[in-house]
Motif scaffolding. Structure first.
Motif, short mmCIF file in Angstrom:
data_model
loop_
_atom_site.label_atom_id
_atom_site.label_comp_id
_atom_site.label_asym_id
_atom_site.label_seq_id
_atom_site.Cartn_x
_atom_site.Cartn_y
_atom_site.Cartn_z
N LEU A 110 88.19 46.53 79.38
CA LEU A 110 87.73 45.67 78.06
C LEU A 110 88.74 45.76 76.78
CD1 LEU A 110 85.90 43.22 77.64
CD2 LEU A 110 84.16 44.91 76.69
N PRO A 111 89.11 47.18 76.40
CA PRO A 111 89.72 47.31 75.33
C PRO A 111 91.21 46.56 75.22
CG PRO A 111 88.87 49.45 76.05
CD PRO A 111 88.62 48.30 77.12
N CYS A 112 91.49 46.42 76.46
CA CYS A 112 92.98 45.66 76.33
C CYS A 112 93.06 44.29 76.01
CB CYS A 112 93.56 45.55 77.80
SG CYS A 112 93.62 47.44 78.47
N VAL A 113 91.76 43.51 76.05
CA VAL A 113 91.57 42.12 75.74
C VAL A 113 90.93 41.93 74.18
CG1 VAL A 113 91.46 41.49 77.99
CG2 VAL A 113 89.53 41.89 77.01
N THR A 114 90.84 43.09 73.64
CA THR A 114 90.07 43.02 72.30
C THR A 114 91.38 42.72 71.18
OG1 THR A 114 90.45 45.33 71.92
CG2 THR A 114 88.20 44.39 72.72
N SER A 115 91.09 42.03 69.98
CA SER A 115 91.88 41.68 69.19
C SER A 115 92.59 43.16 68.63
CB SER A 115 91.34 40.85 67.91
OG SER A 115 92.22 41.05 66.72
N ARG B 246 92.95 51.88 73.70
CA ARG B 246 93.24 50.31 74.23
C ARG B 246 94.03 50.15 75.42
NH1 ARG B 246 93.57 45.36 71.97
NH2 ARG B 246 95.12 43.98 72.76
N ALA C 294 91.14 43.69 65.00
CA ALA C 294 89.95 43.91 64.93
C ALA C 294 89.54 45.46 65.46
CB ALA C 294 89.04 43.13 65.77
N TYR C 295 90.12 45.92 66.52
CA TYR C 295 89.95 47.21 67.09
C TYR C 295 90.61 48.38 65.94
CZ TYR C 295 93.99 49.66 68.96
OH TYR C 295 95.17 50.10 69.08
N ILE D 21 88.48 48.61 63.31
CA ILE D 21 87.23 49.54 63.74
C ILE D 21 87.39 51.03 63.61
CG2 ILE D 21 85.68 50.08 65.42
CD1 ILE D 21 85.60 46.96 66.10
N GLU E 245 98.82 49.23 64.95
CA GLU E 245 97.65 50.31 64.66
C GLU E 245 98.04 51.02 63.57
OE1 GLU E 245 97.60 49.27 69.15
OE2 GLU E 245 99.14 49.68 67.69
#
Length: 281
Positions: free
Chosen positions: A100-105, A157, A108-109, A112, A221
């Protein structure tokens, strides 16, 4: 007839990939403010060796590469082996959770993570409550801890991304090989090193090269978590290129020169990885 099928792809790739690459190469031999450029030969390339900011960016990027990529590859291998176990329950949930982390913005991440590792963030609160530290850690203002934060962020990620490749490859490994190994008395660790790793060698090589390229191009990042600070301690090559182009007095020629350092590093490291893997093709 075959050429008719691929002519559009060839034109598109040439126009949007090779032409910009050639133009960037020509631009690297020019210098000047903004678009007022003139050819200066190898002056930009000589400037690299006397540019402390570039040296810092290069050093930081290589640290990210040498620490993060091996850790990520090992974690992805371990997760894929664990989640390939037919007896494990809720495999689908765990696979989705790790991927799931791979498809987050990206932005956004990164934001966070910036809040999580802030002085009054959740990580410091947790460490204080567990009595592991006596005072909040300056994760984003200490050079070492800031690098560590960036490494943890990109590992979180992209580990699942590589895991999916290994999982798909493991589906094609003959189960009878593991059964024969168990009958011969091979332990789970021996099966991992003598069956799993050799069978996944081409995929490991592929993910290593892709991860190397991605780490050398690291930007989001660093930009969103630390902004390259403190004192350029986390500055990456890609962020330095951005600064040269848009933050400082625009110097597109020198920015193109720095960008070709990434190209050279990718070529050199890819050759080394092929040689280490024993694949000469």
């Amino acid at each position: 007839m075959g050429w008719l099928f691929i002519v559009l792809a060839v034109v598109g790739i040439s126009l949007f990939y090779f032409y910009p690459m050639i133009q960037a190469l020509l631009l690297s031999f020019q210098s000047g403010m903004g678009t007022n450029l003139e050819y200066v030969g190898l002056e930009n390339y000589m400037r690299l060796f006397n540019d402390p900011t570039f040296i810092s960016a290069l050093t930081n990027t290589l640290i990210y590469l040498l620490v993060q990529v091996p850790v990520m590859i090992v974690l992805a291998l371990l997760f894929s082996v664990l989640l390939n176990d037919s007896t494990l329950k809720f495999k689908g949930f765990f696979r989705v959770a790790i991927f799931l982390p791979c498809v987050t913005s990206l932005v956004a991440y990164a934001v966070i993570f910036k809040y999580l590792f802030g002085v009054d963030g959740l990580i410091n609160e947790l460490l204080l409550n567990l009595h592991l530290v006596s005072e909040p850690l300056n994760w984003l203002s200490d050079p070492f801890l800031a690098k560590l934060t960036i490494i943890m962020a990109i590992t979180w990620r992209w580990t699942g991304y590589n895991m999916i490749f290994y999982l798909s490859a493991l589906q094609n490994v003959d189960k009878q090989m593991y059964e024969a190994a168990r009958i011969d008395g091979a332990s789970a660790i021996q099966q991992f090193f003598f069956i799993t790793v050799p069978m996944l060698k081409p995929i490991i090589l592929f993910t290593s090269i892709v991860s190397t390229i991605g780490t050398l191009q690291l930007f989001d990042e660093v930009m969103n978590i630390t902004s390259g600070g403190p004192a350029n301690a986390t500055l990456s090559i890609s962020m330095y290129i951005y600064n040269l182009s848009f933050e400082y007095t625009p110097d597109f020629g020198y920015a193109a020169t720095v960008s070709y350092v990434i190209v050279i590093l990718v070529v050199i490291l890819s050759i080394i990885q092929f040689r280490v893997a024993g694949d000469r093709k």
